[in-house]
Every structure is written in structure tokens, then in C-alpha cells.
Design an enzyme around this catalytic site. Sequence first.
Site, PDB file in Angstrom:
ATOM      1  N   ASP A  19      40.132  48.843  45.060  1.00 21.07           N
ATOM      2  CA  ASP A  19      39.360  47.622  44.843  1.00 21.07           C
ATOM      3  C   ASP A  19      40.216  46.490  45.438  1.00 21.07           C
ATOM      4  O   ASP A  19      41.418  46.660  45.665  1.00 21.07           O
ATOM      5  CB  ASP A  19      39.161  47.427  43.335  1.00 21.07           C
ATOM      6  CG  ASP A  19      38.591  46.075  43.015  1.00 21.07           C
ATOM      7  OD1 ASP A  19      37.613  45.686  43.681  1.00 21.07           O
ATOM      8  OD2 ASP A  19      39.121  45.365  42.144  1.00 21.07           O
ATOM      9  N   ASP A  21      39.596  42.326  45.019  1.00 22.20           N
ATOM     10  CA  ASP A  21      39.841  41.153  44.151  1.00 22.20           C
ATOM     11  C   ASP A  21      40.475  41.608  42.839  1.00 22.20           C
ATOM     12  O   ASP A  21      39.925  42.459  42.159  1.00 22.20           O
ATOM     13  CB  ASP A  21      38.514  40.431  43.838  1.00 22.20           C
ATOM     14  CG  ASP A  21      37.958  39.709  45.050  1.00 22.20           C
ATOM     15  OD1 ASP A  21      36.768  39.366  45.034  1.00 22.20           O
ATOM     16  OD2 ASP A  21      38.702  39.514  46.037  1.00 22.20           O
TER      17      ASP A  21
HETATM   18  O1  LIG Z   1      31.791  37.992  41.518  1.00 28.27           O
HETATM   19  C1  LIG Z   1      32.012  38.908  42.320  1.00 28.27           C
HETATM   20  O2  LIG Z   1      31.321  39.098  43.328  1.00 28.27           O
HETATM   21  C2  LIG Z   1      33.129  39.859  41.987  1.00 28.27           C
HETATM   22  O3  LIG Z   1      33.822  39.448  40.866  1.00 28.27           O
HETATM   23  C3  LIG Z   1      34.232  40.004  42.948  1.00 28.27           C
HETATM   24  O4  LIG Z   1      34.009  39.512  44.135  1.00 28.27           O
HETATM   25  C4  LIG Z   1      34.716  41.432  42.807  1.00 28.27           C
HETATM   26  O5  LIG Z   1      35.334  41.895  43.934  1.00 28.27           O
HETATM   27  P1  LIG Z   1      36.178  43.265  43.823  1.00 28.27           P
HETATM   28  O6  LIG Z   1      37.053  43.119  42.604  1.00 28.27           O
HETATM   29  O7  LIG Z   1      35.181  44.390  43.672  1.00 28.27           O
HETATM   30  O8  LIG Z   1      36.978  43.311  45.108  1.00 28.27           O
HETATM   31 MG   LIG Z   2      38.402  43.652  41.373  1.00 28.22          MG
END
Ligand SMILES: O=C(O)[C@H](O)[C@H](O)COP(=O)(O)O
Ligand SMILES: [Mg+2]
Length: 286
Positions: A19, A21
Site C-alpha cells: 500500500d 499512503d
Molecule cells: O481517501 C483516500 O482516497 C485514501 O485514504 C487514500 O488515498 C488511501 O491510499 P492508500 O493508503 O490505499 O495508498
Molecule cells: Mg494506506
Amino acid sequence: MSTIGFEELINKYTTVLFDCDGVLWRGNELIPGSKEFIDHLRKHNKRLIFVTNNASQSREQYRTKFQKFGLDVSTDEIYGSAYAATVYLKYKLKSKKAFVIGMSGLEHELDTEGIEHIGGTSEEYNKLTTDIDFKGIKDSIDPSVDTVLCGMDLMLNYSKLSHAFSYLENKNVNFVLTNDDSTFPQSAGIFPGSGSLSAPLILASGRTPTVVGKPNKEMLDCILDKNHLNNEETLMIGDRLNTDIKFGQEGGLDTLLVLSGVSKREDIEKENIYPKYILNSLDDLN
Ligand SMILES: O=C(O)[C@H](O)[C@H](O)COP(=O)(O)O
Ligand SMILES: [Mg+2]
């Protein structure tokens, strides 16, 4: 649930799904140890796949973001919910034109698959005004729009929501979310996620959207279209229990929760989602 060390990890797994973020970075700030860990995995010839629910950027834009952090990642290794949603519209819904609540990354992915789009970043939908032309919104309905597609949109406003709502009054128009994360980890803290941005449409329209991003199978299908995963040798690393860890578990993968993003240790029992491993951050693996 236990910790895991680097040696054990590289002996057990040939493929690591990351992942982004809250694991690699928070906004534009790299999380300490993430670059070093990726470099170590590259040195041990591991296969890396990056799976983000963040639909604000296209795969190409993410490749540039990785490069800015000194990480050489190919677009083939990147699966964002903008890309996965575009594939879903193109090949499952046979969509020709979408009304978009979202940013340039989502529009770029739609362009690569030849799906027309209105809304999004175009000027006419991004004016912040209280002078709403209500009749104009209803009169502006484009009958060739077959889908309302919602993703992260930092320019969300009442007029855009009203246009999207007006399309959703037609039950033949598809309703799709790139993802439904309730919150979004930034370096300054936690903020409303794209799931919270599409909630007003769900409430107002009374419709239940198809959600493409983690933990949903459309995201895994998108990865499996291009990659055979040997489940026993694949690890999913994430910061969010109800997306990343659930996604890994439902895909038959081992999972590692890092506490550098959204989920906290006390959320595990609360959400009844138990990762196989837990660490404070990727730095614990360096
Ligand atoms: O609000 C959002 O779109 C998500 O919190 C965020 O972008 C998640 O991203 P990830 O942790 O899957 O990389
Ligand atoms: Mg994330």
C-alpha cells in the site's frame, strides 16, 4: 499476530504488495525507512507491486512521484484505484462516457482507455459559487453519460455534487467509486478520505455504488490480469485494516500491518481484523 524481521521476510516471500499512503509516504513526505526497505528488496530480486486506493494520480504520475523519492518503479508495478476503476468501466461496464468527481489522475487513466468524461477538473464545474443555476444543471444532462465515477477530489463543491446527483436520478446510469476509504493520512495528520467525499451522493441518491478499490475483488482482479501471484509467497503490507489487511486476507495473502498510517493497534480488536504481522513502520525491517 507477531512481528517479522527482514531475514525471515525475504526467506518467506518472493512478492511484496505495498500500500502507499501511510506505508511509503504521507502526502509528499516519505516515511522513514521505506526507501531503504524497497532498495533492500530490489537487491534480493523480490517482485514489488504497489497498490493504492488514492485515485488522485495516474500510474504515470505515481511513477514520477516514486522517482522524486529516488525510487525507480515502473508503471507496470503500480496499481492505483484510478487505473482499476478505468479498467472496470471499460471492460466490465463497457462505459463510453462518465461524469467524474475526481482529479487529473483519474481523467488521465480514462483518457488512456478512450473513455470520454465531463466534470472532474474542467473549469465549468470548479467554480466556487453560491449562485447555483439549478435549472441549468437539470438542462445540462448529457444523455451519453452512462456512469458517475467518484474519486478523491480536493475541489469538491455543491454544484459538482448536484450534477452527479442529477445523473444518478437515472437508474440506468452506473454509480462507481474508485474507493471508499473514510480517511486519508497526510503528514499533517488524518483528513477526510474519498469515501467521505462520495457519502453525500450515496445519501442523497439512495443508491449503493460499486466500489473498485481495496478490499474489493475488482482491484485484485486488475492485478491478477497482469500478474500471477503465488499466494503462499506473497505478502501484503498496509496501514489500514479495513482496506489493505482485509484485501490481503480475502486474496489469500499473508498480511503485515504497519502503524505509520491510519489504523492503530487498538483498532485491531475493535474491527476484528487480525493481520499476521504488525510493525511500527517499514523502518523496523531495516
Ligand atoms: O481517501 C483516500 O482516497 C485514501 O485514504 C487514500 O488515498 C488511501 O491510499 P492508500 O493508503 O490505499 O495508498
Ligand atoms: Mg494506506
